[in-house]
Design a protein around this motif. Sequence first.
Motif, PDB file in Angstrom:
ATOM      1  N   LEU A 193       0.854  -1.186   0.000  1.00 46.49           N
ATOM      2  CA  LEU A 193       0.000   0.000   0.000  1.00 46.49           C
ATOM      3  C   LEU A 193       0.891   1.237   0.000  1.00 46.49           C
ATOM      4  CD1 LEU A 193      -2.812  -0.861   2.595  1.00 46.49           C
ATOM      5  CD2 LEU A 193      -2.938  -0.930   0.097  1.00 46.49           C
ATOM      6  N   PRO A 194       0.439   2.322  -0.618  1.00 50.32           N
ATOM      7  CA  PRO A 194       1.250   3.549  -0.639  1.00 50.32           C
ATOM      8  C   PRO A 194       1.127   4.310   0.680  1.00 50.32           C
ATOM      9  CG  PRO A 194      -0.806   3.913  -1.783  1.00 50.32           C
ATOM     10  CD  PRO A 194      -0.809   2.459  -1.387  1.00 50.32           C
ATOM     11  N   GLU A 195       2.024   5.229   0.894  1.00 52.31           N
ATOM     12  CA  GLU A 195       1.894   6.160   2.002  1.00 52.31           C
ATOM     13  C   GLU A 195       0.925   7.267   1.602  1.00 52.31           C
ATOM     14  OE1 GLU A 195       5.734   7.501   3.158  1.00 52.31           O
ATOM     15  OE2 GLU A 195       6.405   5.510   3.841  1.00 52.31           O
ATOM     16  N   VAL A 196       0.484   8.047   2.582  1.00 51.82           N
ATOM     17  CA  VAL A 196      -0.412   9.170   2.293  1.00 51.82           C
ATOM     18  C   VAL A 196       0.320  10.482   2.589  1.00 51.82           C
ATOM     19  CG1 VAL A 196      -2.502   7.851   2.755  1.00 51.82           C
ATOM     20  CG2 VAL A 196      -1.408   9.128   4.607  1.00 51.82           C
ATOM     21  N   SER A 197      -0.109  11.527   1.911  1.00 49.93           N
ATOM     22  CA  SER A 197       0.488  12.844   2.094  1.00 49.93           C
ATOM     23  C   SER A 197      -0.455  13.735   2.900  1.00 49.93           C
ATOM     24  CB  SER A 197       0.773  13.506   0.743  1.00 49.93           C
ATOM     25  OG  SER A 197       1.207  14.838   0.928  1.00 49.93           O
ATOM     26  N   GLN A 198       0.043  14.254   4.016  1.00 50.69           N
ATOM     27  CA  GLN A 198      -0.753  15.170   4.836  1.00 50.69           C
ATOM     28  C   GLN A 198      -0.528  16.624   4.449  1.00 50.69           C
ATOM     29  OE1 GLN A 198      -0.549  14.373   9.061  1.00 50.69           O
ATOM     30  NE2 GLN A 198      -0.297  12.169   8.748  1.00 50.69           N
ATOM     31  N   GLU A 199       0.369  16.847   3.472  1.00 55.10           N
ATOM     32  CA  GLU A 199       0.695  18.215   3.059  1.00 55.10           C
ATOM     33  C   GLU A 199      -0.008  18.625   1.771  1.00 55.10           C
ATOM     34  OE1 GLU A 199       4.894  18.263   2.763  1.00 55.10           O
ATOM     35  OE2 GLU A 199       5.233  18.020   4.929  1.00 55.10           O
ATOM     36  N   GLN A 200      -0.306  17.652   0.913  1.00 50.09           N
ATOM     37  CA  GLN A 200      -0.969  17.961  -0.358  1.00 50.09           C
ATOM     38  C   GLN A 200      -2.390  17.423  -0.341  1.00 50.09           C
ATOM     39  OE1 GLN A 200       2.627  16.199  -2.556  1.00 50.09           O
ATOM     40  NE2 GLN A 200       1.811  17.653  -4.048  1.00 50.09           N
ATOM     41  N   THR A 201      -3.279  18.164  -0.956  1.00 50.84           N
ATOM     42  CA  THR A 201      -4.673  17.726  -1.012  1.00 50.84           C
ATOM     43  C   THR A 201      -4.943  16.851  -2.225  1.00 50.84           C
ATOM     44  OG1 THR A 201      -5.243  19.765  -2.166  1.00 50.84           O
ATOM     45  CG2 THR A 201      -5.503  19.738   0.237  1.00 50.84           C
TER      46      THR A 201
END
Length: 572
Positions: A402-410
């Motif tokens: 599974l990929p990681e998620v970005s909390q900085e980009q929408t």
Amino acid sequence: MDMKRIRRTQHSPTIPPDMENDGGVYRAAAERKHRGQMFRLAMALVVFLVFLLLMVAISGFHRNLSFNQLRQFTERGHFEINAGVRKEFLESSKFPKAKEDKFLGGLLASGFDEQSCLSRYQFASYSKPSPHSPSDYLLQRLRKYEQLHQKCGPNTVLYNRTIYQLTRGSSSVTTECRYVVWISYSGLGNRMLTLTSAFLYALLTNRVLLVDRGADMTDLFCEPFPGTSWLLPLDFPLSQFKSFNINSPESYGNMLKNKVISNTAAAGASLPSFIYLHLGHDYREHDKLFFCEDDQDLLRTIPWLVLRSDNYFVPSLFLIPTYQEELHQLFPKKDTVFHHLGRYLFHPTNSVWGLVTRYYQSYLAKADERVGVQIRVFETESGPFQHVLDQVLGCTQKQKILPEVSQEQTIIAAPLKKSKAVLLTSLSSGYLEILRNMFWVYPATSGEIISFHQPSHEEHQQTEKQMHNMKAFAEMYLLSLTDVLVTSAWSTFGYVAQGLGGLKPWILVKPENRTTPDPPCILALSMEPCFHAPPFYDCKAKQGVDTGELVPHVRHCEDMSWGLKLVDRDEW
């Protein structure tokens, strides 16, 4: 256009002077040039059409090929397609008739009423073609066994004859048919593993396997053998067999211990007509002698063996010298035992198959990739637990499942928006809610579209409930249809799924003290289940020994250091 320019200009700078002096020669040369240009144009058109057809063919193998992938294909050429698409194309081209192999490489016999058990021949259209072909010898032995079962199965003349001998209580008369009666016991995963073990033992000893129907066997499984039944008749005379346990005087261990029988008995000695084999996790020293060669010689003379177990005891059968050559012919690739026998024996009834197919078509079928995550927590509470959630994310993201998620980009712009459907199985619904919300609130850094699905959340294991077990069986099959599988340590539920699917899973290491392990998961040595309670005994030396060190293809399990499992020598 060329001819018009020639007529208007008598002294074109591109025309050599000698050609101007002879108009006829020049016109002929010009016509030849024109025809050459037309021929090249036609050839270019043909090449373009062939190229276009090739793209259409490739998109047929990969039905979800995106527009961006198609553009990359046209810009870079066939051998520059991204590695995942190229690999899928090559793998697909090896199996052009995969969906037509409804007999699973010869494992399944013909002659059944297909409507009575749709899963038997529809399974092939949902699963990937197995890279593990059954040996010709296994196929021969299965067909031979089916003939034996038809000859000796319930309500046949030979069956009735051996039943008469059973009621007399003696095995002094030689019988043509001998039997293993499997007692329905423990959870569904355990039952499927022990039933497979019992069937392999029946194959090795030329016995007929009869199955105690328990509370729900007929609701879960179709009949696996053509023209007969594997269900023990309801009028079986040993009415007390369901209450057999470790202390039963009829058990082989207690008979040896109390000197009722001896594994060194002389030929012609009086022997009982049946013996109870207690091979559960709590079995004792004398019970474990079942796995010794001398004891097998004695048991071979007993017409009826009644077996109760919650273990996948197949690995220890590979350590009995009498059966080693036969097992080698049956399974040249040692880690395929449950894969082949499980797919041969366990066909979901139409009710269970409906659960499987409706869920698969609704939530999984259209995804580019299917990921299975099976969470089994050995705690009194069902969860969710933070350390388990951290472990699942640590494993799946570290291994690029599974990929990681970005909390900085929408929004993450990605050239390839690949879709992944994650099938989660757990008694708790909490893990699904957290993971689904996480990938909804934050975008995946890879740009992939991730969806999460959980068929049921029963909160607590309910072994004796019919619908609970039907859902569990359906979820095992759904997990087996995924492309990548993550399972929990010690879980027989996970063992069944990986074996049916032919998958080597990433195993979540069993946590200690509610702390996330490091590493969070390890790759399985093979797709075979683990024998959780093997004997550690050298039958010839009559002393303890590490049975995980005797032969190259029987090793200790990744998730249980004292357990045994089969591996292929080329893969460890």
